[in-house]
Scaffold this motif. Sequence first.
Motif, PDB file in Angstrom:
ATOM      1  N   LYS A   1       0.504  11.734   1.315  1.00  0.00           N
ATOM      2  CA  LYS A   1       0.448  12.901   0.552  1.00  0.00           C
ATOM      3  C   LYS A   1       2.147  11.930  -0.519  1.00  0.00           C
ATOM      4  O   LYS A   1       2.285  11.120  -0.466  1.00  0.00           O
ATOM      5  CB  LYS A   1       0.655  13.735   0.375  1.00  0.00           C
ATOM      6  CG  LYS A   1       1.994  13.988   1.005  1.00  0.00           C
ATOM      7  CD  LYS A   1       2.699  15.456   1.161  1.00  0.00           C
ATOM      8  CE  LYS A   1       4.170  15.621   1.469  1.00  0.00           C
ATOM      9  NZ  LYS A   1       4.327  16.767   1.952  1.00  0.00           N
ATOM     10  N   GLU A   2       2.068  11.894  -1.896  1.00  0.00           N
ATOM     11  CA  GLU A   2       2.535  10.767  -2.872  1.00  0.00           C
ATOM     12  C   GLU A   2       4.345  11.467  -2.226  1.00  0.00           C
ATOM     13  O   GLU A   2       4.264  12.801  -2.141  1.00  0.00           O
ATOM     14  CB  GLU A   2       2.564  11.901  -4.026  1.00  0.00           C
ATOM     15  CG  GLU A   2       1.334  11.490  -5.070  1.00  0.00           C
ATOM     16  CD  GLU A   2       0.953   9.283  -5.248  1.00  0.00           C
ATOM     17  OE1 GLU A   2       2.249   8.932  -5.747  1.00  0.00           O
ATOM     18  OE2 GLU A   2      -0.064   8.631  -5.510  1.00  0.00           O
ATOM     19  N   ASN A   3       5.098  10.493  -1.982  1.00  0.00           N
ATOM     20  CA  ASN A   3       6.373  10.519  -1.544  1.00  0.00           C
ATOM     21  C   ASN A   3       6.347  11.532  -0.256  1.00  0.00           C
ATOM     22  O   ASN A   3       7.203  12.117  -0.403  1.00  0.00           O
ATOM     23  CB  ASN A   3       7.065  11.770  -2.840  1.00  0.00           C
ATOM     24  CG  ASN A   3       7.017  10.771  -3.958  1.00  0.00           C
ATOM     25  OD1 ASN A   3       7.485  10.026  -4.371  1.00  0.00           O
ATOM     26  ND2 ASN A   3       6.517  12.107  -5.125  1.00  0.00           N
TER      27      ASN A   3
ATOM     28  N   GLN B   1       0.820  -1.100  -0.160  1.00  0.00           N
ATOM     29  CA  GLN B   1      -0.263   0.424  -0.080  1.00  0.00           C
ATOM     30  C   GLN B   1       0.648   1.614  -0.606  1.00  0.00           C
ATOM     31  O   GLN B   1       0.676   1.738  -0.554  1.00  0.00           O
ATOM     32  CB  GLN B   1      -0.670   0.127   0.966  1.00  0.00           C
ATOM     33  CG  GLN B   1      -2.279  -1.184   1.421  1.00  0.00           C
ATOM     34  CD  GLN B   1      -1.834  -2.323   1.512  1.00  0.00           C
ATOM     35  OE1 GLN B   1      -0.746  -2.812   1.678  1.00  0.00           O
ATOM     36  NE2 GLN B   1      -3.198  -2.749   2.197  1.00  0.00           N
ATOM     37  N   THR B   2       1.748   1.359   1.060  1.00  0.00           N
ATOM     38  CA  THR B   2       2.564   2.774   0.940  1.00  0.00           C
ATOM     39  C   THR B   2       2.974   2.808  -0.597  1.00  0.00           C
ATOM     40  O   THR B   2       4.232   4.295  -0.666  1.00  0.00           O
ATOM     41  CB  THR B   2       3.411   2.467   2.068  1.00  0.00           C
ATOM     42  OG1 THR B   2       4.283   0.955   2.019  1.00  0.00           O
ATOM     43  CG2 THR B   2       3.231   2.827   3.401  1.00  0.00           C
TER      44      THR B   2
ATOM     45  N   LYS C   1      -3.953   5.869   3.453  1.00  0.00           N
ATOM     46  CA  LYS C   1      -4.863   6.568   1.961  1.00  0.00           C
ATOM     47  C   LYS C   1      -5.364   7.736   2.177  1.00  0.00           C
ATOM     48  O   LYS C   1      -5.193   8.257   0.833  1.00  0.00           O
ATOM     49  CB  LYS C   1      -6.700   5.983   2.556  1.00  0.00           C
ATOM     50  CG  LYS C   1      -6.547   4.427   2.815  1.00  0.00           C
ATOM     51  CD  LYS C   1      -7.931   4.103   3.524  1.00  0.00           C
ATOM     52  CE  LYS C   1      -8.899   2.662   3.033  1.00  0.00           C
ATOM     53  NZ  LYS C   1      -9.240   2.706   3.769  1.00  0.00           N
TER      54      LYS C   1
ATOM     55  N   LYS D   1       2.586   1.623  -3.330  1.00  0.00           N
ATOM     56  CA  LYS D   1       2.555   2.555  -4.548  1.00  0.00           C
ATOM     57  C   LYS D   1       2.267   3.871  -4.703  1.00  0.00           C
ATOM     58  O   LYS D   1       2.266   4.870  -5.475  1.00  0.00           O
ATOM     59  CB  LYS D   1       0.243   1.659  -4.405  1.00  0.00           C
ATOM     60  CG  LYS D   1      -0.160   1.221  -4.926  1.00  0.00           C
ATOM     61  CD  LYS D   1      -1.229   0.462  -4.729  1.00  0.00           C
ATOM     62  CE  LYS D   1      -1.615  -0.667  -4.579  1.00  0.00           C
ATOM     63  NZ  LYS D   1      -3.111  -1.333  -4.369  1.00  0.00           N
ATOM     64  N   LYS D   2       1.985   4.816  -3.056  1.00  0.00           N
ATOM     65  CA  LYS D   2       2.398   5.928  -2.898  1.00  0.00           C
ATOM     66  C   LYS D   2       3.773   6.949  -3.361  1.00  0.00           C
ATOM     67  O   LYS D   2       4.813   8.155  -2.573  1.00  0.00           O
ATOM     68  CB  LYS D   2       1.439   6.882  -2.486  1.00  0.00           C
ATOM     69  CG  LYS D   2       0.197   6.830  -2.829  1.00  0.00           C
ATOM     70  CD  LYS D   2      -1.337   7.057  -1.780  1.00  0.00           C
ATOM     71  CE  LYS D   2      -0.859   8.255  -1.672  1.00  0.00           C
ATOM     72  NZ  LYS D   2      -2.474   8.589  -0.813  1.00  0.00           N
ATOM     73  N   ASN D   3       4.499   6.045  -2.770  1.00  0.00           N
ATOM     74  CA  ASN D   3       5.812   6.119  -2.482  1.00  0.00           C
ATOM     75  C   ASN D   3       5.803   7.013  -1.519  1.00  0.00           C
ATOM     76  O   ASN D   3       6.507   7.329  -1.066  1.00  0.00           O
ATOM     77  CB  ASN D   3       6.519   6.907  -3.830  1.00  0.00           C
ATOM     78  CG  ASN D   3       8.512   7.080  -3.838  1.00  0.00           C
ATOM     79  OD1 ASN D   3       9.072   6.527  -2.849  1.00  0.00           O
ATOM     80  ND2 ASN D   3       8.840   8.331  -4.173  1.00  0.00           N
ATOM     81  N   ILE D   4       5.353   6.122   0.059  1.00  0.00           N
ATOM     82  CA  ILE D   4       5.619   7.043   0.749  1.00  0.00           C
ATOM     83  C   ILE D   4       6.212   5.737   2.026  1.00  0.00           C
ATOM     84  O   ILE D   4       6.525   4.974   1.838  1.00  0.00           O
ATOM     85  CB  ILE D   4       4.477   6.564   1.531  1.00  0.00           C
ATOM     86  CG1 ILE D   4       3.495   7.501   0.899  1.00  0.00           C
ATOM     87  CG2 ILE D   4       4.050   7.089   3.064  1.00  0.00           C
ATOM     88  CD1 ILE D   4       1.527   7.403   1.675  1.00  0.00           C
TER      89      ILE D   4
END
Length: 268
Positions: free
Chosen positions: A175-177, A132-133, A172, A135-138
């Motif tokens: 923010k991206e990155n 999950q993380t 969820k 996917k948004k590069n978190i």
Amino acid sequence: MYYQYILPQKSMTEVSQDVMSWAEKRKAEIESLKVVDNFRRDFMQNLSHEIKTPIFAIQGYVDMLLEDDVLDDEEEARRLLKKVHKNIERMTHILSDIDEIEHLENGTQNLNISKFVIQELIFETFDSLSIQTVKKNIQTILKKGCEYPIAVYADKEKIRQVLINLVINAAKYGKENGHIVASVYKLDEERVLVEISDDGIGIAEDHVPRVFERFYRTDKARTRKVGGSGLGLAICKHILEAHGESIHLRSKLGVGSTFGFTLPTTNK
């Protein structure tokens, strides 16, 4: 005899005070009942909406499947069946979450208390949710200075569920990155504070007191896009209350959110 020894003699001032006290008590009871009634009405409306949404979707897909030419197209039929299956899973998940909350509220779900290092469980949670993380590069990290292992006494799998719900929530709405940061602080000899922070969209101040209510959504349209049953935070609250602990939220729009909860460091 009756008036002198049985019936209490009160002055008009005392009687007036009694009446005022009774009126204030009744007013408080009525206000409390109104709050409960509003909560019940909101809950039933939200539950109805959450259940009807997948039911209507299933009904629509089944109607499409019953059309004569659709069943002849194996690929299209399989696509519709997958959508039916997804909505059935959503309903099952909602009902399962409601059932768990009921057990936690009624005290019928036993806690398996054990000793474990909370940082290790945090790392396990980060690892299990990496899909999950990523996917948004978190980035998921433990705050510097919080590495020293601290043992807690709690139901490990229940606390894992709390951490999973909080990290999924942060992913969820992050923010991206962005970043999800876990912090662990020893409050005293008996308690530790665990915090999960994100630098996402944040929550408006007027929504903060209600985020732990069942099905409560700060932005219904946006929340439905990212999915979920709307019960994750309510489950977190009930799990921690079952441990005799609490959970809280600090948040600011455009800055991010921090969910914090306490756990015992001694076996009571």
